[in-house]
Motif scaffolding. Structure first.
Motif, PDB file in Angstrom:
ATOM      1  N   GLU A  30      29.086  53.847  42.259  1.00 14.80           N
ATOM      2  CA  GLU A  30      29.539  54.434  41.002  1.00 14.80           C
ATOM      3  C   GLU A  30      30.281  55.739  41.256  1.00 14.80           C
ATOM      4  OE1 GLU A  30      26.129  52.842  37.874  1.00 14.80           O
ATOM      5  OE2 GLU A  30      25.982  54.867  38.672  1.00 14.80           O
ATOM      6  N   LYS A  31      29.746  56.537  42.143  1.00 15.62           N
ATOM      7  CA  LYS A  31      30.397  57.807  42.484  1.00 15.62           C
ATOM      8  C   LYS A  31      31.716  57.572  43.222  1.00 15.62           C
ATOM      9  CE  LYS A  31      29.324  62.247  44.580  1.00 15.62           C
ATOM     10  NZ  LYS A  31      28.340  63.032  45.319  1.00 15.62           N
ATOM     11  N   LYS A  32      31.743  56.608  44.129  1.00  9.05           N
ATOM     12  CA  LYS A  32      32.934  56.325  44.935  1.00  9.05           C
ATOM     13  C   LYS A  32      34.091  55.824  44.071  1.00  9.05           C
ATOM     14  CE  LYS A  32      34.526  53.302  48.689  1.00  9.05           C
ATOM     15  NZ  LYS A  32      34.120  52.267  49.641  1.00  9.05           N
ATOM     16  N   TYR A  33      33.819  54.869  43.173  1.00 11.53           N
ATOM     17  CA  TYR A  33      34.869  54.241  42.389  1.00 11.53           C
ATOM     18  C   TYR A  33      35.089  54.901  41.027  1.00 11.53           C
ATOM     19  CZ  TYR A  33      34.635  50.523  45.853  1.00 11.53           C
ATOM     20  OH  TYR A  33      34.660  49.813  47.021  1.00 11.53           O
ATOM     21  N   GLY A  34      34.184  55.773  40.601  1.00 10.29           N
ATOM     22  CA  GLY A  34      34.336  56.442  39.313  1.00 10.29           C
ATOM     23  C   GLY A  34      34.052  55.548  38.119  1.00 10.29           C
ATOM     24  N   ILE A  35      33.287  54.500  38.327  1.00 11.80           N
ATOM     25  CA  ILE A  35      32.944  53.548  37.276  1.00 11.80           C
ATOM     26  C   ILE A  35      31.428  53.412  37.238  1.00 11.80           C
ATOM     27  CG2 ILE A  35      33.158  51.163  36.512  1.00 11.80           C
ATOM     28  CD1 ILE A  35      35.776  51.123  38.176  1.00 11.80           C
ATOM     29  N   CYS A  36      30.850  53.508  36.060  1.00 11.90           N
ATOM     30  CA  CYS A  36      29.395  53.408  35.933  1.00 11.90           C
ATOM     31  C   CYS A  36      29.014  52.131  35.197  1.00 11.90           C
ATOM     32  CB  CYS A  36      28.856  54.606  35.164  1.00 11.90           C
ATOM     33  SG  CYS A  36      29.130  56.172  35.986  1.00 11.90           S
ATOM     34  N   ARG A  37      27.805  51.669  35.444  1.00 13.64           N
ATOM     35  CA  ARG A  37      27.293  50.515  34.708  1.00 13.64           C
ATOM     36  C   ARG A  37      27.224  50.881  33.232  1.00 13.64           C
ATOM     37  NH1 ARG A  37      22.142  50.122  38.342  1.00 13.64           N
ATOM     38  NH2 ARG A  37      22.672  52.303  38.324  1.00 13.64           N
ATOM     39  N   GLY A  38      27.661  49.961  32.393  1.00 14.61           N
ATOM     40  CA  GLY A  38      27.662  50.207  30.958  1.00 14.61           C
ATOM     41  C   GLY A  38      29.006  50.680  30.426  1.00 14.61           C
ATOM     42  N   ASP A  39      29.924  51.109  31.292  1.00 10.27           N
ATOM     43  CA  ASP A  39      31.258  51.512  30.848  1.00 10.27           C
ATOM     44  C   ASP A  39      32.011  50.302  30.309  1.00 10.27           C
ATOM     45  OD1 ASP A  39      30.744  54.069  31.702  1.00 10.27           O
ATOM     46  OD2 ASP A  39      32.080  54.001  33.437  1.00 10.27           O
ATOM     47  N   VAL A  40      32.865  50.539  29.333  1.00 11.88           N
ATOM     48  CA  VAL A  40      33.712  49.476  28.787  1.00 11.88           C
ATOM     49  C   VAL A  40      35.116  49.683  29.343  1.00 11.88           C
ATOM     50  CG1 VAL A  40      34.674  48.461  26.694  1.00 11.88           C
ATOM     51  CG2 VAL A  40      32.325  49.281  26.713  1.00 11.88           C
ATOM     52  N   VAL A  41      35.672  48.643  29.961  1.00 14.99           N
ATOM     53  CA  VAL A  41      37.022  48.702  30.527  1.00 14.99           C
ATOM     54  C   VAL A  41      37.879  47.623  29.861  1.00 14.99           C
ATOM     55  CG1 VAL A  41      36.303  49.640  32.748  1.00 14.99           C
ATOM     56  CG2 VAL A  41      36.395  47.190  32.450  1.00 14.99           C
ATOM     57  N   THR A  42      39.183  47.870  29.829  1.00 12.13           N
ATOM     58  CA  THR A  42      40.122  46.901  29.285  1.00 12.13           C
ATOM     59  C   THR A  42      40.832  46.229  30.442  1.00 12.13           C
ATOM     60  OG1 THR A  42      40.438  48.284  27.340  1.00 12.13           O
ATOM     61  CG2 THR A  42      42.078  46.578  27.748  1.00 12.13           C
ATOM     62  N   MET A  43      40.724  44.921  30.509  1.00 15.63           N
ATOM     63  CA  MET A  43      41.367  44.132  31.562  1.00 15.63           C
ATOM     64  C   MET A  43      42.584  43.426  30.976  1.00 15.63           C
ATOM     65  SD  MET A  43      39.326  44.383  34.273  1.00 15.63           S
ATOM     66  CE  MET A  43      39.535  42.936  35.260  1.00 15.63           C
ATOM     67  N   VAL A  44      43.658  43.338  31.775  1.00 18.72           N
ATOM     68  CA  VAL A  44      44.875  42.672  31.337  1.00 18.72           C
ATOM     69  C   VAL A  44      45.031  41.376  32.131  1.00 18.72           C
ATOM     70  CG1 VAL A  44      47.374  42.854  31.139  1.00 18.72           C
ATOM     71  CG2 VAL A  44      45.953  44.877  30.779  1.00 18.72           C
ATOM     72  N   PHE A  45      45.140  40.259  31.416  1.00 20.20           N
ATOM     73  CA  PHE A  45      45.324  38.943  32.016  1.00 20.20           C
ATOM     74  C   PHE A  45      46.627  38.365  31.497  1.00 20.20           C
ATOM     75  CE2 PHE A  45      40.771  39.622  31.703  1.00 20.20           C
ATOM     76  CZ  PHE A  45      40.341  39.298  32.969  1.00 20.20           C
ATOM     77  N   SER A  46      47.335  37.627  32.343  1.00 17.03           N
ATOM     78  CA  SER A  46      48.519  36.920  31.862  1.00 17.03           C
ATOM     79  C   SER A  46      48.153  35.444  31.739  1.00 17.03           C
ATOM     80  CB  SER A  46      49.695  37.117  32.810  1.00 17.03           C
ATOM     81  OG  SER A  46      49.381  36.649  34.085  1.00 17.03           O
ATOM     82  N   GLU A  47      48.302  34.928  30.541  1.00 22.16           N
ATOM     83  CA  GLU A  47      47.930  33.546  30.268  1.00 22.16           C
ATOM     84  C   GLU A  47      49.136  32.779  29.749  1.00 22.16           C
ATOM     85  OE1 GLU A  47      44.672  33.520  27.569  1.00 22.16           O
ATOM     86  OE2 GLU A  47      43.272  34.343  29.028  1.00 22.16           O
ATOM     87  N   ARG A  48      49.201  31.511  30.067  1.00 24.47           N
ATOM     88  CA  ARG A  48      50.252  30.604  29.593  1.00 24.47           C
ATOM     89  C   ARG A  48      49.635  29.624  28.619  1.00 24.47           C
ATOM     90  NH1 ARG A  48      54.330  29.401  34.402  1.00 24.47           N
ATOM     91  NH2 ARG A  48      55.960  30.545  33.378  1.00 24.47           N
ATOM     92  N   PRO A  49      49.953  29.741  27.336  1.00 24.38           N
ATOM     93  CA  PRO A  49      49.350  28.823  26.371  1.00 24.38           C
ATOM     94  C   PRO A  49      49.760  27.365  26.593  1.00 24.38           C
ATOM     95  CG  PRO A  49      50.908  30.305  25.291  1.00 24.38           C
ATOM     96  CD  PRO A  49      50.834  30.704  26.722  1.00 24.38           C
ATOM     97  N   GLU A  50      51.025  27.150  26.968  1.00 33.02           N
ATOM     98  CA  GLU A  50      51.506  25.796  27.251  1.00 33.02           C
ATOM     99  C   GLU A  50      52.359  25.839  28.505  1.00 33.02           C
ATOM    100  OE1 GLU A  50      53.461  24.069  23.898  1.00 33.02           O
ATOM    101  OE2 GLU A  50      51.912  24.731  22.517  1.00 33.02           O
ATOM    102  N   VAL A  51      52.671  24.697  29.048  1.00 34.64           N
ATOM    103  CA  VAL A  51      53.381  24.610  30.322  1.00 34.64           C
ATOM    104  C   VAL A  51      54.759  25.260  30.263  1.00 34.64           C
ATOM    105  CG1 VAL A  51      54.309  23.032  32.048  1.00 34.64           C
ATOM    106  CG2 VAL A  51      52.154  22.495  30.906  1.00 34.64           C
ATOM    107  N   ASN A  52      55.525  25.000  29.234  1.00 38.60           N
ATOM    108  CA  ASN A  52      56.904  25.492  29.159  1.00 38.60           C
ATOM    109  C   ASN A  52      57.030  26.842  28.459  1.00 38.60           C
ATOM    110  OD1 ASN A  52      57.758  23.198  30.460  1.00 38.60           O
ATOM    111  ND2 ASN A  52      58.041  22.074  28.548  1.00 38.60           N
ATOM    112  N   LYS A  53      55.941  27.419  28.026  1.00 37.05           N
ATOM    113  CA  LYS A  53      55.982  28.689  27.312  1.00 37.05           C
ATOM    114  C   LYS A  53      55.944  29.859  28.287  1.00 37.05           C
ATOM    115  CE  LYS A  53      55.470  27.170  23.009  1.00 37.05           C
ATOM    116  NZ  LYS A  53      55.669  27.671  21.712  1.00 37.05           N
ATOM    117  N   LYS A  54      56.389  31.008  27.822  1.00 35.04           N
ATOM    118  CA  LYS A  54      56.381  32.226  28.622  1.00 35.04           C
ATOM    119  C   LYS A  54      54.953  32.789  28.698  1.00 35.04           C
ATOM    120  CE  LYS A  54      58.734  36.644  28.936  1.00 35.04           C
ATOM    121  NZ  LYS A  54      59.667  37.577  28.287  1.00 35.04           N
ATOM    122  N   ALA A  55      54.628  33.404  29.824  1.00 38.96           N
ATOM    123  CA  ALA A  55      53.293  33.986  29.998  1.00 38.96           C
ATOM    124  C   ALA A  55      53.112  35.161  29.039  1.00 38.96           C
ATOM    125  CB  ALA A  55      53.107  34.449  31.427  1.00 38.96           C
TER     126      ALA A  55
END
Length: 95
Positions: A30-55
């Motif tokens: 926790e000290k090394k990475y600056g992140i503690c248990r219980g913290d809320v973080v926002t993660m960004v994922f790129s998803e493709r809803p359909e095959v020919n659609k843009k991510a």
């Protein structure tokens, strides 16, 4: 194995020591990475809803559940846990 006063094996002492050691290691991470248990973080994922659609970028808020040596464990609002390697986590996290 430790023995109690009557000479019977007592595993409680050793189990407590392993628990204390693990807690010390997690606190060091926790000290090394600056992140503690219980913290809320926002993660960004790129998803493709359909095959020919843009991510599309999707942001998900997740709570830090555990910090391990090679990965971090996050929990979403529904209670599902997902683990990421540290490098991948820092690439996806958005502060």
């Amino acid at each position: 194995m430790q023995r109690n006063q009557s000479g019977c094996p007592d595993p409680t002492y050793e189990q407590a020591l392993w628990g204390i050691r693990r807690e010390e290691k997690v606190r060091a991470r926790e000290k090394k990475y600056g992140i503690c248990r219980g913290d809320v973080v926002t993660m960004v994922f790129s998803e493709r809803p359909e095959v020919n659609k843009k991510a599309v970028e999707v942001k998900k808020k997740m709570r830090v559940y555990d910090l391990c040596k090679h990965h971090i464990v996050l929990q979403n609002a529904a209670g599902y846990k997902e683990s990421f390697q540290w490098q991948e986590f820092f690439e996806r996290v958005k502060e």
